[in-house]
Design an enzyme around this catalytic site. Structure first.
Site, PDB file in Angstrom:
ATOM      1  N   LEU A  11       6.684 -28.323 -10.798  1.00 40.80           N
ATOM      2  CA  LEU A  11       6.414 -28.065  -9.379  1.00 40.80           C
ATOM      3  C   LEU A  11       7.426 -27.084  -8.784  1.00 40.80           C
ATOM      4  CD1 LEU A  11       5.373 -31.606  -8.088  1.00 40.80           C
ATOM      5  CD2 LEU A  11       3.969 -29.534  -8.047  1.00 40.80           C
ATOM      6  N   GLY A  15       3.942 -23.426  -9.436  1.00 38.49           N
ATOM      7  CA  GLY A  15       3.189 -24.622  -9.793  1.00 38.49           C
ATOM      8  C   GLY A  15       2.571 -25.288  -8.570  1.00 38.49           C
ATOM      9  N   THR A  35      12.037 -33.515 -12.501  1.00 34.39           N
ATOM     10  CA  THR A  35      12.772 -34.245 -11.467  1.00 34.39           C
ATOM     11  C   THR A  35      11.745 -34.909 -10.556  1.00 34.39           C
ATOM     12  OG1 THR A  35      14.381 -32.460 -11.599  1.00 34.39           O
ATOM     13  CG2 THR A  35      14.592 -33.955  -9.718  1.00 34.39           C
ATOM     14  N   LYS A  76      10.101 -22.816 -16.341  1.00 36.39           N
ATOM     15  CA  LYS A  76      10.924 -21.681 -16.747  1.00 36.39           C
ATOM     16  C   LYS A  76      10.583 -21.296 -18.189  1.00 36.39           C
ATOM     17  CE  LYS A  76      15.583 -20.441 -15.897  1.00 36.39           C
ATOM     18  NZ  LYS A  76      16.673 -20.396 -16.688  1.00 36.39           N
ATOM     19  N   SER A 129      -0.064 -13.294 -12.197  1.00 35.08           N
ATOM     20  CA  SER A 129       0.621 -12.394 -11.263  1.00 35.08           C
ATOM     21  C   SER A 129       0.077 -12.575  -9.855  1.00 35.08           C
ATOM     22  CB  SER A 129       0.456 -10.932 -11.682  1.00 35.08           C
ATOM     23  OG  SER A 129       1.051 -10.104 -10.696  1.00 35.08           O
ATOM     24  N   LYS A 183       0.742  -9.278 -19.529  1.00 31.31           N
ATOM     25  CA  LYS A 183       1.521  -9.578 -18.322  1.00 31.31           C
ATOM     26  C   LYS A 183       2.886  -8.870 -18.372  1.00 31.31           C
ATOM     27  CE  LYS A 183       3.055 -11.264 -14.494  1.00 31.31           C
ATOM     28  NZ  LYS A 183       4.070 -12.230 -14.334  1.00 31.31           N
ATOM     29  N   HIS A 186       2.286  -5.349 -17.473  1.00 28.02           N
ATOM     30  CA  HIS A 186       2.020  -5.339 -16.020  1.00 28.02           C
ATOM     31  C   HIS A 186       3.349  -5.285 -15.263  1.00 28.02           C
ATOM     32  CE1 HIS A 186       2.034  -7.666 -12.272  1.00 28.02           C
ATOM     33  NE2 HIS A 186       0.776  -7.293 -12.062  1.00 28.02           N
ATOM     34  N   ASN A 187       4.289  -6.119 -15.683  1.00 24.07           N
ATOM     35  CA  ASN A 187       5.584  -6.152 -14.993  1.00 24.07           C
ATOM     36  C   ASN A 187       6.369  -4.860 -15.203  1.00 24.07           C
ATOM     37  OD1 ASN A 187       4.759  -8.721 -14.427  1.00 24.07           O
ATOM     38  ND2 ASN A 187       6.687  -9.697 -14.936  1.00 24.07           N
ATOM     39  N   GLU A 190       5.074  -2.493 -12.815  1.00 24.69           N
ATOM     40  CA  GLU A 190       5.578  -2.928 -11.499  1.00 24.69           C
ATOM     41  C   GLU A 190       7.021  -2.425 -11.278  1.00 24.69           C
ATOM     42  OE1 GLU A 190       5.106  -7.239 -10.922  1.00 24.69           O
ATOM     43  OE2 GLU A 190       7.094  -7.240 -10.026  1.00 24.69           O
ATOM     44  N   ARG A 289      17.944  -0.043 -12.430  1.00 22.02           N
ATOM     45  CA  ARG A 289      18.422  -1.381 -12.057  1.00 22.02           C
ATOM     46  C   ARG A 289      19.770  -1.672 -12.720  1.00 22.02           C
ATOM     47  NH1 ARG A 289      13.690  -5.865 -11.463  1.00 22.02           N
ATOM     48  NH2 ARG A 289      12.091  -4.567 -10.484  1.00 22.02           N
ATOM     49  N   HIS A 455      16.806  16.236 -45.359  1.00 26.20           N
ATOM     50  CA  HIS A 455      15.719  15.315 -44.997  1.00 26.20           C
ATOM     51  C   HIS A 455      14.337  15.944 -45.159  1.00 26.20           C
ATOM     52  CE1 HIS A 455      18.199  12.010 -43.729  1.00 26.20           C
ATOM     53  NE2 HIS A 455      18.938  12.817 -42.981  1.00 26.20           N
TER      54      HIS A 455
HETATM   55  P1  NBP Z   1      10.999 -21.700 -12.037  1.00 30.02           P
HETATM   56  O1  NBP Z   1      10.970 -20.623 -13.025  1.00 30.02           O
HETATM   57  O2  NBP Z   1      12.123 -21.772 -11.087  1.00 30.02           O
HETATM   58  O3  NBP Z   1      10.859 -23.082 -12.833  1.00 30.02           O
HETATM   59  C1  NBP Z   1      10.925 -24.277 -12.128  1.00 30.02           C
HETATM   60  C2  NBP Z   1      10.240 -25.419 -12.870  1.00 30.02           C
HETATM   61  O4  NBP Z   1      10.665 -25.497 -14.238  1.00 30.02           O
HETATM   62  C3  NBP Z   1      10.629 -26.714 -12.203  1.00 30.02           C
HETATM   63  O5  NBP Z   1       9.498 -27.516 -12.137  1.00 30.02           O
HETATM   64  C4  NBP Z   1      11.686 -27.281 -13.166  1.00 30.02           C
HETATM   65  O6  NBP Z   1      11.807 -28.666 -13.104  1.00 30.02           O
HETATM   66  C5  NBP Z   1      11.064 -26.846 -14.476  1.00 30.02           C
HETATM   67  N1  NBP Z   1      11.995 -26.970 -15.630  1.00 30.02           N
HETATM   68  C6  NBP Z   1      13.119 -26.295 -15.919  1.00 30.02           C
HETATM   69 BR1  NBP Z   1      13.876 -25.041 -14.829  1.00 30.02          BR
HETATM   70  N2  NBP Z   1      13.681 -26.655 -17.071  1.00 30.02           N
HETATM   71  C7  NBP Z   1      12.880 -27.642 -17.541  1.00 30.02           C
HETATM   72  C8  NBP Z   1      12.917 -28.415 -18.712  1.00 30.02           C
HETATM   73  N3  NBP Z   1      13.878 -28.253 -19.634  1.00 30.02           N
HETATM   74  N4  NBP Z   1      11.927 -29.346 -18.888  1.00 30.02           N
HETATM   75  C9  NBP Z   1      10.962 -29.478 -17.978  1.00 30.02           C
HETATM   76  N5  NBP Z   1      10.859 -28.757 -16.842  1.00 30.02           N
HETATM   77  C10 NBP Z   1      11.812 -27.829 -16.634  1.00 30.02           C
HETATM   78  O7  NBP Z   1       9.664 -21.788 -11.158  1.00 30.02           O
HETATM   79  P2  NBP Z   1       8.610 -20.696 -10.708  1.00 30.02           P
HETATM   80  O8  NBP Z   1       9.247 -19.580  -9.949  1.00 30.02           O
HETATM   81  O9  NBP Z   1       7.521 -21.491 -10.061  1.00 30.02           O
HETATM   82  O10 NBP Z   1       8.073 -20.094 -12.091  1.00 30.02           O
HETATM   83  C11 NBP Z   1       7.381 -20.842 -13.056  1.00 30.02           C
HETATM   84  C12 NBP Z   1       7.022 -19.899 -14.193  1.00 30.02           C
HETATM   85  O11 NBP Z   1       6.119 -18.897 -13.700  1.00 30.02           O
HETATM   86  C13 NBP Z   1       8.208 -19.140 -14.774  1.00 30.02           C
HETATM   87  O12 NBP Z   1       8.018 -18.946 -16.153  1.00 30.02           O
HETATM   88  C14 NBP Z   1       8.158 -17.803 -14.067  1.00 30.02           C
HETATM   89  O13 NBP Z   1       8.758 -16.773 -14.805  1.00 30.02           O
HETATM   90  C15 NBP Z   1       6.647 -17.606 -13.930  1.00 30.02           C
HETATM   91  N6  NBP Z   1       6.211 -16.742 -12.825  1.00 30.02           N
HETATM   92  C16 NBP Z   1       6.863 -16.761 -11.642  1.00 30.02           C
HETATM   93  C17 NBP Z   1       6.404 -15.938 -10.612  1.00 30.02           C
HETATM   94  C18 NBP Z   1       7.090 -15.945  -9.262  1.00 30.02           C
HETATM   95  O14 NBP Z   1       6.739 -15.089  -8.429  1.00 30.02           O
HETATM   96  N7  NBP Z   1       8.007 -16.869  -9.004  1.00 30.02           N
HETATM   97  C19 NBP Z   1       5.283 -15.142 -10.808  1.00 30.02           C
HETATM   98  C20 NBP Z   1       4.634 -15.174 -12.029  1.00 30.02           C
HETATM   99  C21 NBP Z   1       5.103 -15.993 -13.036  1.00 30.02           C
HETATM  100  P3  NBP Z   1      12.952 -29.337 -12.166  1.00 30.02           P
HETATM  101  O15 NBP Z   1      12.372 -29.391 -10.792  1.00 30.02           O
HETATM  102  O16 NBP Z   1      13.154 -30.672 -12.750  1.00 30.02           O
HETATM  103  O17 NBP Z   1      14.180 -28.475 -12.244  1.00 30.02           O
END
Ligand code: NBP
Length: 472
Positions: A11, A15, A35, A76, A129, A183, A186-187, A190, A289, A455
Site C-alpha cells: 500500500l 498500490g 506494515t 519496491k 506509468s 517500461k 519509456h522511462n 521520459e 542528472r 586489426h
Molecule cells: P514504494 O516504492 O515506496 O514501495 C512501498 C511499498 O513497498 C510499501 O507497501 C512497503 O511496505 C513495501 N515494501 C518494501 Br519498501 N519492502 C518490502 C519488503 N521487503 N517486503 C514487503 N513489502 C515491502 O511505493 P510506490 O511509490 O507506490 O511504488 C511501488 C512500485 O511501483 C515501485 O516498484 C515503484 O518503482 C513503481 N512505480 C512507482 C511509480 C510512482 O510514481 N511512484 C510509478 C510507476 C511505478 P511497508 O509499508 O511495510 O514499508
C-alpha cells in the site's frame, strides 16, 4: 462471505490508487501490506465504504481471494519483490497469477517468470506509468509474460487502464521480461524529454531574462501544437506558474538543482549500449542528472571559469511562439522517441520479444508520463512500415527534421557561444548530423587500429579484410 476478485500487496502511493481503481471498476479487493498499521489506516481512510478488505497475514490474504487468484504486487523493486514472492508462493495453488507492477529490472522479471511458471503459477511483469494520479484514474500498463497469463487478467486491466480514442492503454506486450523492458525504455524517453524542456527553460531564463509566468505562457502555447502537445509540456507550464503560498515566490526557483537517476534511466542506457543502439539524446539526459548532482564542485568552479553571458541571441518572440527554440525542442523530442523506439526494435529481435510497435505507441497515447500527440504519428509510421529502422526514414518525421534542423543548429551554436549547457539539444544535433552524413571519419579510426594493432579494415572498393604496413 464471498471471496474477493483481486488482491493487492503493497500500500504505497501506487498500490493504494490502483486498488481504488480496480474497486471502482467492479472488482472487490483484498489488500495486504507488510506494515499492518498502514492497511488499517487505509481501510479507515480512502478505502472506507468500498468493497475492499484488509488482511493481517499473507496466508489470510491468499485465503480471502477467489481462485484462480489474481494478485498485484506494488512494492519496491529488487529484494522487496523477491521477499514478497518467497512469502506468498508458499500459499499459492496451481493456476494462480502474480503480477509485478513495480519498476523491476527486466532481467529479474525473466528469472521470476521462469521460476514461477515452472511451479505452475502464472507470472506477469508489468510496467505501470502515470504516477499516482494515473494509477487512480487510469494508467498506461505494459504487461509481459505468457499470453495465457495475460488472458486471465485482460478484463481487469482493460477496465483499469486509461482509455484513448482507439482503445484502452494496455495490451499484451510480449513474453518474459518484455513488459518491464518496454517500461524501462519509456522511462528513458521520459528522462530525455524532461531534460530537453529544462534546457529550453534555462535558455529563456538566462538568455532572454524571461519570468516564470512568461515562460509558462510559452509552454502553454507549445502545448497547443502537434509537435509538442504532451503531458510533460502541460506540467512544465503548471510547474512554472505555481507560486509559494506565503511568499508568492516561484516554487521552481526555490528548488535545489540536483536530480537523481534511478534504475530505469541507467538501465535504458546500458541496454542500448549492449544492443548497439545509438541513443545520445537519452544518454545526455542521464549525464545531465549526474552533472547536476555535483553541486558543490559546480559552485567552486563557477567563480574560477565564470560564464559571462555576452552572447545574447534571438530565441524568437512570444508572437511566433519562440520559433527557433520551438524547432530545437521539437527535434530533440522527436530524437528521444526515435532513439527509444530503436532500442525496442532491436530488443524485439535480439531478445525474441516480437514487439508490435504500433501497439506500444498506442498504449503510450494515454495515461502515461510520455503521452503526447506525436505518438499518433509514431503509431502511423510503424503501421506503414513495421520494420522501420528509425523514425528519420518516415516521410513526416523526415520532413520535420529537414525543416527544423537549421534552427536547432542555430540554437545549439548560440547557446554554446554564450556558455549555457544544452546537452540534449547538442547531442540531438550531432545525432541528426551523423545520420545525414554518408561518410563519417571512422575510416581514420580503422586506419589507426590497423596501424597500432594490425586489426585490419574493410575497403570501399573491394570485398575482404585488409592490412597495410603503415609508415614507420
Ligand atoms: P514504494 O516504492 O515506496 O514501495 C512501498 C511499498 O513497498 C510499501 O507497501 C512497503 O511496505 C513495501 N515494501 C518494501 Br519498501 N519492502 C518490502 C519488503 N521487503 N517486503 C514487503 N513489502 C515491502 O511505493 P510506490 O511509490 O507506490 O511504488 C511501488 C512500485 O511501483 C515501485 O516498484 C515503484 O518503482 C513503481 N512505480 C512507482 C511509480 C510512482 O510514481 N511512484 C510509478 C510507476 C511505478 P511497508 O509499508 O511495510 O514499508
Amino acid at each position: 462471505m464471498s471471496k474477493a476478485h483481486f488482491g493487492l500487496v503493497g500500500l504505497g502511493v501506487m498500490g493504494e490508487n490502483l486498488v481504488l481503481n480496480a474497486e471502482r471498476n467492479g472488482f472487490s479487493s483484498v489488500v495486504f501490506n507488510r506494515t499492518f498499521s498502514k492497511t488499517e489506516e487505509f481501510l479507515r481512510g480512502r478505502g472506507a465504504g468500498k468493497r475492499i478488505l484488509g488482511a493481517k497475514t499473507i496466508e489470510e490474504f491468499v485465503l480471502m481471494l477467489e481462485r484462480p487468484r489474481r494478485i498485484l504486487m506494488m512494492v519496491k523493486a529488487g529484494s522487496a519483490t523477491d521477499a514478497v514472492i518467497e512469502n506468498i508462493s508458499k500459499y499459492l495453488e496451481e493456476g494462480d497469477l502474480l503480477i509485478d507492477g513495480g519498476n523491476s529490472q527486466f532481467q529479474d522479471t525473466e528469472r521470476r517468470v521462469k521460476q514461477l511458471e515452472s511451479q505452475s503459477f502464472g507470472y506477469i511483469g508489468m510496467g505501470v506509468s502515470g504516477g499516482s494520479k494515473g494509477a487512480l484514474e487510469g494508467p498506461s500498463m505494459m504487461p509481459g509474460g505468457t499470453e495465457a497469463s495475460y488472458k486471465a487478467i485482460e478484463s481487469l486491466l482493460t477496465k483499469m487502464a486509461a482509455q484513448v480514442e482507439d482503445g484502452p492503454c494496455v495490451t499484451y506486450v510480449g513474453p518474459g521480461g518484455s513488459g518491464h523492458f518496454v517500461k524501462t525504455v519509456h522511462n528513458g524517453i521520459e528522462y530525455g524529454i524532461e531534460q530537453i524542456l529544462s534546457e529550453a527553460y534555462d535558455l529563456m531564463k538566462r538568455i532572454k531574462g524571461m519570468s516564470c509566468n512568461e515562460m509558462s505562457e510559452i509552454f502553454s502555447a507549445w502545448n497547443e501544437t502537434e509537435e509538442l502537445s504532451s503531458y510533460l509540456v502541460e506540467i512544465t507550464e503548471l510547474c512554472l506558474r505555481t507560486k509559494e503560498k506565503d511568499t508568492n515566490l516561484d516554487v521552481v526557483e526555490t528548488i535545489l538543482d540536483k536530480a537523481g537517476q534511478k534504475g530505469t534511466g541507467l538501465w535504458t542506457v546500458v541496454s542500448a549500449l549492449e544492443l548497439g543502439v545509438s541513443i545520445p539524446t537519452i544518454y545526455a539526459s542521464l549525464n545531465a542528472r549526474v552533472m547536476s548532482s555535483l553541486k558543490d564542485q559546480r559552485l567552486k568552479i563557477e567563480s574560477t571559469i565564470p560564464v559571462e553571458i555576452d552572447h545574447i541571441f534571438d530565441l524568437g518572440n512570444k508572437s511566433d511562439n519562440m520559433k527557433p527554440l520551438f524547432d530545437a525542442v521539437s527535434l530533440a523530442t522527436i530524437a528521444s522517441y526515435a532513439q527509444g523506439m530503436d532500442i525496442l526494435m532491436e530488443a524485439s529481435d535480439v531478445y525474441g520479444y516480437s514487439l508490435h510497435m504500433p501497439s506500444i505507441a498506442q498504449i503510450w497515447k494515454g495515461g502515461c508520463i510520455i503521452r503526447s500527440k506525436l505518438l499518433r504519428r509514431i503509431q502511423e509510421a510503424y503501421v506503414k512500415e513495421p520494420k522501420l529502422k528509425n523514425l528519420i526514414f518516415d516521410e513526416w518525421f523526415n520532413a520535420q527534421i529537414a525543416s527544423k534542423i537549421k534552427n536547432l543548429a542555430y540554437i545549439v551554436s548560440s547557446a554554446t557561444k554564450a556558455g549555457v549547457p544544452v546537452p540534449c539539444l547538442s547531442s540531438t544535433l550531432d545525432y541528426f548530423n551523423s545520420y545525414r552524413t554518408g561518410r563519417l571519419p571512422q575510416n581514420l579510426v580503422q586506419a589507426m587500429r590497423d596501424c597500432f594493432g594490425s586489426h585490419t579494415y574493410e575497403r570501399l572498393d573491394k570485398e575482404g579484410s585488409f592490412h597495410t604496413e603503415w609508415l614507420k
